[in-house]
Design a protein around this motif. Structure first.
Motif, PDB file in Angstrom:
ATOM      1  N   LEU A  60       0.686 -98.381 -27.307  1.00  0.00           N
ATOM      2  CA  LEU A  60       0.845 -97.055 -27.885  1.00  0.00           C
ATOM      3  C   LEU A  60       1.594 -97.126 -29.216  1.00  0.00           C
ATOM      4  O   LEU A  60       1.229 -96.444 -30.183  1.00  0.00           O
ATOM      5  CB  LEU A  60       1.569 -96.114 -26.915  1.00  0.00           C
ATOM      6  CG  LEU A  60       1.549 -94.642 -27.307  1.00  0.00           C
ATOM      7  CD1 LEU A  60       0.130 -94.113 -27.430  1.00  0.00           C
ATOM      8  CD2 LEU A  60       2.341 -93.818 -26.306  1.00  0.00           C
ATOM      9  N   ALA A  61       2.607 -97.983 -29.299  1.00  0.00           N
ATOM     10  CA  ALA A  61       3.325 -98.161 -30.562  1.00  0.00           C
ATOM     11  C   ALA A  61       2.380 -98.691 -31.638  1.00  0.00           C
ATOM     12  O   ALA A  61       2.413 -98.232 -32.787  1.00  0.00           O
ATOM     13  CB  ALA A  61       4.511 -99.109 -30.372  1.00  0.00           C
ATOM     14  N   GLU A  62       1.511 -99.603 -31.284  1.00  0.00           N
ATOM     15  CA  GLU A  62       0.553-100.149 -32.256  1.00  0.00           C
ATOM     16  C   GLU A  62      -0.417 -99.065 -32.741  1.00  0.00           C
ATOM     17  O   GLU A  62      -0.789 -99.040 -33.907  1.00  0.00           O
ATOM     18  CB  GLU A  62      -0.221-101.321 -31.660  1.00  0.00           C
ATOM     19  CG  GLU A  62       0.548-102.620 -31.696  1.00  0.00           C
ATOM     20  CD  GLU A  62       0.843-103.067 -33.125  1.00  0.00           C
ATOM     21  OE1 GLU A  62      -0.106-103.228 -33.928  1.00  0.00           O
ATOM     22  OE2 GLU A  62       2.037-103.255 -33.442  1.00  0.00           O
ATOM     23  N   GLY A  69       1.212 -95.643 -40.549  1.00  0.00           N
ATOM     24  CA  GLY A  69       1.828 -96.545 -41.513  1.00  0.00           C
ATOM     25  C   GLY A  69       3.310 -96.754 -41.274  1.00  0.00           C
ATOM     26  O   GLY A  69       4.074 -96.962 -42.209  1.00  0.00           O
ATOM     27  N   LEU A  70       3.730 -96.711 -40.021  1.00  0.00           N
ATOM     28  CA  LEU A  70       5.137 -96.912 -39.680  1.00  0.00           C
ATOM     29  C   LEU A  70       5.424 -98.400 -39.507  1.00  0.00           C
ATOM     30  O   LEU A  70       4.504 -99.208 -39.377  1.00  0.00           O
ATOM     31  CB  LEU A  70       5.475 -96.146 -38.398  1.00  0.00           C
ATOM     32  CG  LEU A  70       5.227 -94.638 -38.443  1.00  0.00           C
ATOM     33  CD1 LEU A  70       5.479 -94.014 -37.079  1.00  0.00           C
ATOM     34  CD2 LEU A  70       6.081 -93.977 -39.506  1.00  0.00           C
ATOM     35  N   GLU A  71       6.703 -98.748 -39.478  1.00  0.00           N
ATOM     36  CA  GLU A  71       7.137-100.131 -39.288  1.00  0.00           C
ATOM     37  C   GLU A  71       8.047-100.203 -38.076  1.00  0.00           C
ATOM     38  O   GLU A  71       8.778 -99.255 -37.774  1.00  0.00           O
ATOM     39  CB  GLU A  71       7.905-100.621 -40.518  1.00  0.00           C
ATOM     40  CG  GLU A  71       7.076-100.647 -41.775  1.00  0.00           C
ATOM     41  CD  GLU A  71       7.894-101.025 -43.006  1.00  0.00           C
ATOM     42  OE1 GLU A  71       9.147-101.059 -42.926  1.00  0.00           O
ATOM     43  OE2 GLU A  71       7.274-101.261 -44.055  1.00  0.00           O
ATOM     44  N   TYR A  72       8.037-101.357 -37.417  1.00  0.00           N
ATOM     45  CA  TYR A  72       8.931-101.554 -36.281  1.00  0.00           C
ATOM     46  C   TYR A  72      10.375-101.635 -36.742  1.00  0.00           C
ATOM     47  O   TYR A  72      10.676-102.188 -37.803  1.00  0.00           O
ATOM     48  CB  TYR A  72       8.588-102.851 -35.531  1.00  0.00           C
ATOM     49  CG  TYR A  72       7.375-102.715 -34.649  1.00  0.00           C
ATOM     50  CD1 TYR A  72       7.472-102.085 -33.414  1.00  0.00           C
ATOM     51  CD2 TYR A  72       6.146-103.213 -35.052  1.00  0.00           C
ATOM     52  CE1 TYR A  72       6.369-101.951 -32.599  1.00  0.00           C
ATOM     53  CE2 TYR A  72       5.031-103.085 -34.243  1.00  0.00           C
ATOM     54  CZ  TYR A  72       5.138-102.452 -33.012  1.00  0.00           C
ATOM     55  OH  TYR A  72       4.051-102.308 -32.204  1.00  0.00           O
ATOM     56  N   ALA A  73      11.267-101.096 -35.935  1.00  0.00           N
ATOM     57  CA  ALA A  73      12.696-101.291 -36.155  1.00  0.00           C
ATOM     58  C   ALA A  73      12.992-102.776 -35.951  1.00  0.00           C
ATOM     59  O   ALA A  73      12.295-103.468 -35.195  1.00  0.00           O
ATOM     60  CB  ALA A  73      13.504-100.450 -35.170  1.00  0.00           C
ATOM     61  N   LEU A  94       9.537 -97.154 -33.934  1.00  0.00           N
ATOM     62  CA  LEU A  94       8.832 -97.248 -35.212  1.00  0.00           C
ATOM     63  C   LEU A  94       9.541 -96.346 -36.199  1.00  0.00           C
ATOM     64  O   LEU A  94       9.958 -95.246 -35.844  1.00  0.00           O
ATOM     65  CB  LEU A  94       7.377 -96.793 -35.076  1.00  0.00           C
ATOM     66  CG  LEU A  94       6.463 -97.659 -34.239  1.00  0.00           C
ATOM     67  CD1 LEU A  94       5.093 -97.000 -34.120  1.00  0.00           C
ATOM     68  CD2 LEU A  94       6.336 -99.055 -34.826  1.00  0.00           C
ATOM     69  N   ARG A  95       9.634 -96.813 -37.449  1.00  0.00           N
ATOM     70  CA  ARG A  95      10.326 -96.053 -38.495  1.00  0.00           C
ATOM     71  C   ARG A  95       9.421 -95.880 -39.701  1.00  0.00           C
ATOM     72  O   ARG A  95       8.608 -96.742 -40.007  1.00  0.00           O
ATOM     73  CB  ARG A  95      11.585 -96.785 -38.939  1.00  0.00           C
ATOM     74  CG  ARG A  95      12.599 -96.885 -37.843  1.00  0.00           C
ATOM     75  CD  ARG A  95      13.842 -97.581 -38.308  1.00  0.00           C
ATOM     76  NE  ARG A  95      14.841 -97.474 -37.253  1.00  0.00           N
ATOM     77  CZ  ARG A  95      15.797 -98.334 -37.069  1.00  0.00           C
ATOM     78  NH1 ARG A  95      15.930 -99.362 -37.866  1.00  0.00           N
ATOM     79  NH2 ARG A  95      16.664 -98.167 -36.084  1.00  0.00           N
ATOM     80  N   ASP A  96       9.626 -94.801 -40.409  1.00  0.00           N
ATOM     81  CA  ASP A  96       8.967 -94.588 -41.684  1.00  0.00           C
ATOM     82  C   ASP A  96       9.618 -95.546 -42.684  1.00  0.00           C
ATOM     83  O   ASP A  96      10.846 -95.578 -42.785  1.00  0.00           O
ATOM     84  CB  ASP A  96       9.168 -93.137 -42.129  1.00  0.00           C
ATOM     85  CG  ASP A  96       8.405 -92.793 -43.377  1.00  0.00           C
ATOM     86  OD1 ASP A  96       8.300 -93.647 -44.280  1.00  0.00           O
ATOM     87  OD2 ASP A  96       7.921 -91.663 -43.465  1.00  0.00           O
ATOM     88  N   PRO A  97       8.823 -96.339 -43.428  1.00  0.00           N
ATOM     89  CA  PRO A  97       9.430 -97.256 -44.395  1.00  0.00           C
ATOM     90  C   PRO A  97      10.297 -96.540 -45.431  1.00  0.00           C
ATOM     91  O   PRO A  97      11.253 -97.115 -45.941  1.00  0.00           O
ATOM     92  CB  PRO A  97       8.241 -97.928 -45.076  1.00  0.00           C
ATOM     93  CG  PRO A  97       7.055 -97.595 -44.273  1.00  0.00           C
ATOM     94  CD  PRO A  97       7.386 -96.427 -43.405  1.00  0.00           C
ATOM     95  N   ARG A 101      11.494 -90.015 -40.518  1.00  0.00           N
ATOM     96  CA  ARG A 101      10.886 -89.879 -39.191  1.00  0.00           C
ATOM     97  C   ARG A 101      10.848 -91.181 -38.402  1.00  0.00           C
ATOM     98  O   ARG A 101      10.707 -92.260 -38.961  1.00  0.00           O
ATOM     99  CB  ARG A 101       9.482 -89.304 -39.325  1.00  0.00           C
ATOM    100  CG  ARG A 101       8.553 -90.194 -40.091  1.00  0.00           C
ATOM    101  CD  ARG A 101       7.247 -89.500 -40.418  1.00  0.00           C
ATOM    102  NE  ARG A 101       6.549 -90.361 -41.360  1.00  0.00           N
ATOM    103  CZ  ARG A 101       5.286 -90.666 -41.285  1.00  0.00           C
ATOM    104  NH1 ARG A 101       4.544 -90.146 -40.349  1.00  0.00           N
ATOM    105  NH2 ARG A 101       4.731 -91.468 -42.163  1.00  0.00           N
ATOM    106  N   GLN A 102      11.000 -91.053 -37.096  1.00  0.00           N
ATOM    107  CA  GLN A 102      10.924 -92.174 -36.171  1.00  0.00           C
ATOM    108  C   GLN A 102      10.186 -91.744 -34.928  1.00  0.00           C
ATOM    109  O   GLN A 102      10.291 -90.595 -34.490  1.00  0.00           O
ATOM    110  CB  GLN A 102      12.323 -92.653 -35.749  1.00  0.00           C
ATOM    111  CG  GLN A 102      13.085 -93.354 -36.795  1.00  0.00           C
ATOM    112  CD  GLN A 102      14.351 -94.010 -36.257  1.00  0.00           C
ATOM    113  OE1 GLN A 102      14.944 -94.746 -36.980  1.00  0.00           O
ATOM    114  NE2 GLN A 102      14.777 -93.781 -35.029  1.00  0.00           N
TER     115      GLN A 102
END
Length: 186
Positions: A60-62, A69-73, A94-97, A101-102
């Motif tokens: 689901l995270a993927e 376009g989020l990145e993993y913490a 997941l975080r916004d680069p 938002r997370q």
């Protein structure tokens, strides 16, 4: 075993506020400075992230990482191929680069998919996403499907009572999300 019974009034008294009514005892009264209930920016409660339960947190995270376009913490990235996914069996963020938002994903054993709009299990919550044009909505539609999302409702052409254009989808775990056209095309 004894049963605890609480006396609850059938209807809570309502307090008037600017443009809304709220139950008595609410922390948001609508008037700054009233009995110290309103706070300044340093002591207010902040929304940190939205957490989605999942029976497969990594998958689901993927989905949302690819879609938004989020990145993993740090520390939550997928492990190397063949290595155990310790974080994926518990909690992922997941975080916004650019900050802000997370989304977090919490591993659960079971998850009942909402059967909204026709069944007894309501949607409970959903994510609202937006695009700038109907053309972009159509382009993103294909991405959503390719990533494993499912279309539930198509409102590309607004009805006479509501000018919003949007589509409602389910993510791979059944959570609902909408993609709205944020700006009207000329």
């Amino acid at each position: 075993m004894s049963e605890t019974v609480f006396d609850v009034p059938e209807e809570l008294p309502m307090l008037e506020g600017p443009g809304r009514r709220s139950p008595a005892g609410s922390f948001e009264r609508g008037r700054a400075g009233q009995t110290g209930l309103m706070t300044d920016d340093t002591s207010r409660i902040r929304l940190v992230q939205t957490v989605l339960d999942s029976t497969d947190a990594r998958t689901l995270a993927e989905f949302y990482r690819s879609l938004l376009g989020l990145e993993y913490a740090e520390g939550d990235e997928p492990p190397p191929p063949g290595a155990p996914d310790e974080h994926g069996r518990d909690w992922l963020v997941l975080r916004d680069p650019g900050g802000g938002r997370q989304l977090a994903f919490q591993q659960v054993e079971r998850l009942r998919e909402p059967d909204w709009p026709d069944g007894p299990v309501p949607q409970q919550m959903h994510l609202d996403l937006s695009v700038a044009s109907l053309e972009e909505l159509l382009n993103q539609h294909e991405r959503v499907l390719a990533l494993g999302g499912r279309l539930l409702s198509n409102r590309d052409q607004p009805d006479p009572d509501d000018e919003e254009r949007f589509r409602v989808y389910r993510d791979p775990q059944g959570h609902l999300f909408c993609i709205f056209v944020a700006e009207r095309e000329a």
